[in-house]
Write an enzyme that holds these catalytic residues in place. Structure first.
Site, mmCIF file in Angstrom:
data_model
loop_
_atom_site.group_PDB
_atom_site.id
_atom_site.type_symbol
_atom_site.label_atom_id
_atom_site.label_comp_id
_atom_site.label_asym_id
_atom_site.label_seq_id
_atom_site.Cartn_x
_atom_site.Cartn_y
_atom_site.Cartn_z
ATOM 1 N N LYS A 1 0.814 -1.215 0.000
ATOM 2 C CA LYS A 1 0.000 0.000 0.000
ATOM 3 C C LYS A 1 0.853 1.273 0.000
ATOM 4 O O LYS A 1 0.400 2.321 -0.428
ATOM 5 C CB LYS A 1 -0.960 -0.026 1.184
ATOM 6 C CG LYS A 1 -1.953 -1.184 1.045
ATOM 7 C CD LYS A 1 -2.998 -1.202 2.125
ATOM 8 C CE LYS A 1 -4.064 -2.250 1.831
ATOM 9 N NZ LYS A 1 -3.577 -3.647 1.961
HETATM 10 C C1 LIG Z 1 -4.308 -4.703 1.279
HETATM 11 C C2 LIG Z 1 -3.639 -6.035 1.160
HETATM 12 C C3 LIG Z 1 -4.121 -7.030 0.274
HETATM 13 C C4 LIG Z 1 -5.367 -6.844 -0.581
HETATM 14 O O1 LIG Z 1 -5.177 -5.942 -1.638
HETATM 15 P P1 LIG Z 1 -6.435 -5.397 -2.487
HETATM 16 O O2 LIG Z 1 -5.904 -4.319 -3.344
HETATM 17 O O3 LIG Z 1 -7.407 -4.890 -1.459
HETATM 18 O O4 LIG Z 1 -6.987 -6.553 -3.249
HETATM 19 C C5 LIG Z 1 -3.429 -8.217 0.181
HETATM 20 N N1 LIG Z 1 -2.323 -8.450 0.930
HETATM 21 C C6 LIG Z 1 -1.828 -7.523 1.779
HETATM 22 C C7 LIG Z 1 -0.618 -7.845 2.572
HETATM 23 C C8 LIG Z 1 -2.461 -6.289 1.938
HETATM 24 O O5 LIG Z 1 -1.971 -5.376 2.804
#
Ligand SMILES: *Cc1c(COP(=O)(O)O)cnc(C)c1O
Length: 470
Positions: free
Chosen positions: A115
């Site tokens: 993120k």
């Molecule tokens: C947020 C997250 C996801 C999911 O990603 P999306 O874009 O919501 O599908 C998967 N793995 C980790 C470690 C995350 O932090």
């Protein structure tokens, strides 16, 4: 000039910067470009050899248009994707994990989850635009884990943003809590709420619903429905395709999926002309997406906690964006589907539309038992420790590689294994190596406000603390 429309109806098209500031469209839909930009095929030979921020400029520019001057956009990208914030000069290094399989490490940002790649850029762009317009905003959000710390790290240096993050007291992991509460900045406020994650989210929704308060404090959100987050994630798909296939030979991707934001960026990349063969959706036991691709039925069940908590989701908000193109941008039909989803708790698709959906995505599920098994196997076979989310992807990728061994497979590693030490220990019997920044959290002072599950108390606290628009 590129214009944006809502998934729920084209209405009056919006400009890029308004879409960024608004997050969600006023009709409750999500913003999409009116039409998809197409990359020139000759661009790819030019991209190989460029640094991450250089490739990012070529991918992002068509979506930004002239809303941000080119030199400013390149400067913001250069300031974001640097070793000052990401601890690897490649930004998203590819590590070989099998004969034709690579792990793309998306955990080199300040909070060790993917993120950071979009939020670090969004924070800077937001702050620049607010400064230009002489505005301030107050970001309010709820988190069950990774998103809160990534949002805080993205905003801590922003002059024109105050950020309030609510977490359920005692219900996040210790590492996740410390990542949020040890940030010492005058514009960062943590609220430890006596309640669950749903309570936190309920209070945030009520704050946004309070029109007077929302306007007075210019409330805003940076959650994954913001188009800028999708846009910034398209970049690393192009980076991998250029590195492994020179931008000519197609590459496949497997993505651990929750809100459908990350893998949707891969779909956009392919739509723009990045040579991508298969996009593989990997789910844990919360497998609404897998069931949809199998049966055409989108039908949520209750969320079951798993070893990969960031994917413990039953309603994937970004799916609405994909759905809009899947049904040929029939906005009225989309409104009917979302209405059915809201009132009947389900919608169903069939025939040609589902055939197309199955050409666009493969989908698999993975139990906790298989997650631990894969973490152990991966460590024994390669010496690489993976986190439980990455393992869910690895499990799906193995099945795809068996069907199509000739296409390079890139598995997205969305979190650093040290964020999930208990699962790593359970799977391998070993402790993951803690990066210094995570280990250092132990000794740092924590700062947060403990509040009861009470909307008025939370609103009062924000009133006292936020530096209101002057
Ligand atoms: C947020 C997250 C996801 C999911 O990603 P999306 O874009 O919501 O599908 C998967 N793995 C980790 C470690 C995350 O932090």
């Amino acid at each position: 000039m590129i214009r944006y429309v809502s998934t729920r109806g084209p209405g009056a098209p919006s400009r890029f910067l308004d879409v960024m500031m608004a997050g969600m469209a006023p009709d409750g839909g999500l913003y999409l470009p009116e039409s998809w930009p197409e990359l020139d095929r000759s661009l790819f030979s030019h991209l190989s050899g460029l640094r991450y921020a250089g490739i990012a400029m070529h991918i992002i520019k068509p979506f930004v248009g002239n809303d941000v001057p080119d030199d400013v956009l390149q400067r913001l990208l250069d300031e974001t994707y640097t070793p000052a914030f990401f601890n690897h000069t490649a930004m998203t290094p590819l590590v070989q994990a099998g004969p034709n399989a690579w792990i793309m490490e998306l955990f080199h940002g300040p909070t060790y989850s993917f993120k950071d790649y979009a939020l670090q850029f969004l924070g800077r762009l937001f702050d620049y635009v607010l400064g230009q317009r002489g505005q301030r905003i107050t970001i309010v959000g709820a988190t069950s884990g990774d998103t809160g710390s990534a949002a805080i790290e993205a905003c801590r240096h922003c002059k024109n943003i105050d950020i309030f993050i609510l977490h359920p007291q005692g219900r996040t992991s210790e590492v996740q809590r410390r990542q949020m509460t040890t940030v010492s900045a005058p514009n960062v406020f943590n609220i430890a709420l006596a309640g669950t994650f749903d309570d936190c989210q309920g209070i945030v929704k009520s704050l946004f619903a309070d029109e007077v308060f929302r306007v007075e404090y210019s409330l805003s959100a940076v959650n994954s429905i913001n188009w800028v987050r999708i846009m910034a994630q398209i970049v690393y798909y192009a980076v991998a395709a250029v590195a492994l296939g020179g931008g000519e030979r197609p590459v496949s991707f497997t993505v651990p999926t929750g809100n459908f934001g990350n893998i949707y960026a891969g779909w956009v990349a392919r739509r723009m002309g990045v040579p991508i063969k298969n996009l593989v959706v990997a789910s844990n036991r919360n497998d609404i997406l897998t069931r949809f691709f199998e049966s055409g039925d989108m039908r949520p069940e209750s969320v079951v906690p798993s070893l990969s908590p960031s994917m413990d989701i039953q309603v994937s908000s970004n799916f609405e964006r994909y759905l809009c193109d899947l049904i040929g941008r029939d906005y009225a039909a989309l409104v009917r589907l979302m209405e059915s989803f809201r009132t009947q708790k389900a919608f169903h698709l069939s025939g040609e539309i589902m055939q197309k959906a199955r050409r666009d995505f493969r989908a698999y599920r993975c139990s906790d038992l298989n997650t631990l098994e894969i973490m152990k196997q991966c460590y024994q076979a390669t010496g690489i420790m993976i986190d439980p989310h990455t393992a869910v992807g690895f499990h799906a990728a193995q099945q795809e590689i068996d069907k199509d061994p000739a296409t390079p497979m890139v598995m997205m590693a969305c979190a650093h294994p040290a964020k999930f030490p208990d699962a790593v220990r359970q799977a391998t019997g070993l402790d993951p190596v803690m990066p210094a920044a995570l280990a250092g959290l132990q000794g740092k002072a924590e700062k947060f406000m403990a509040l009861p599950r009470d909307l008025d108390k939370v609103r009062q606290y924000i009133r006292q603390s936020a530096r209101r628009q002057s």
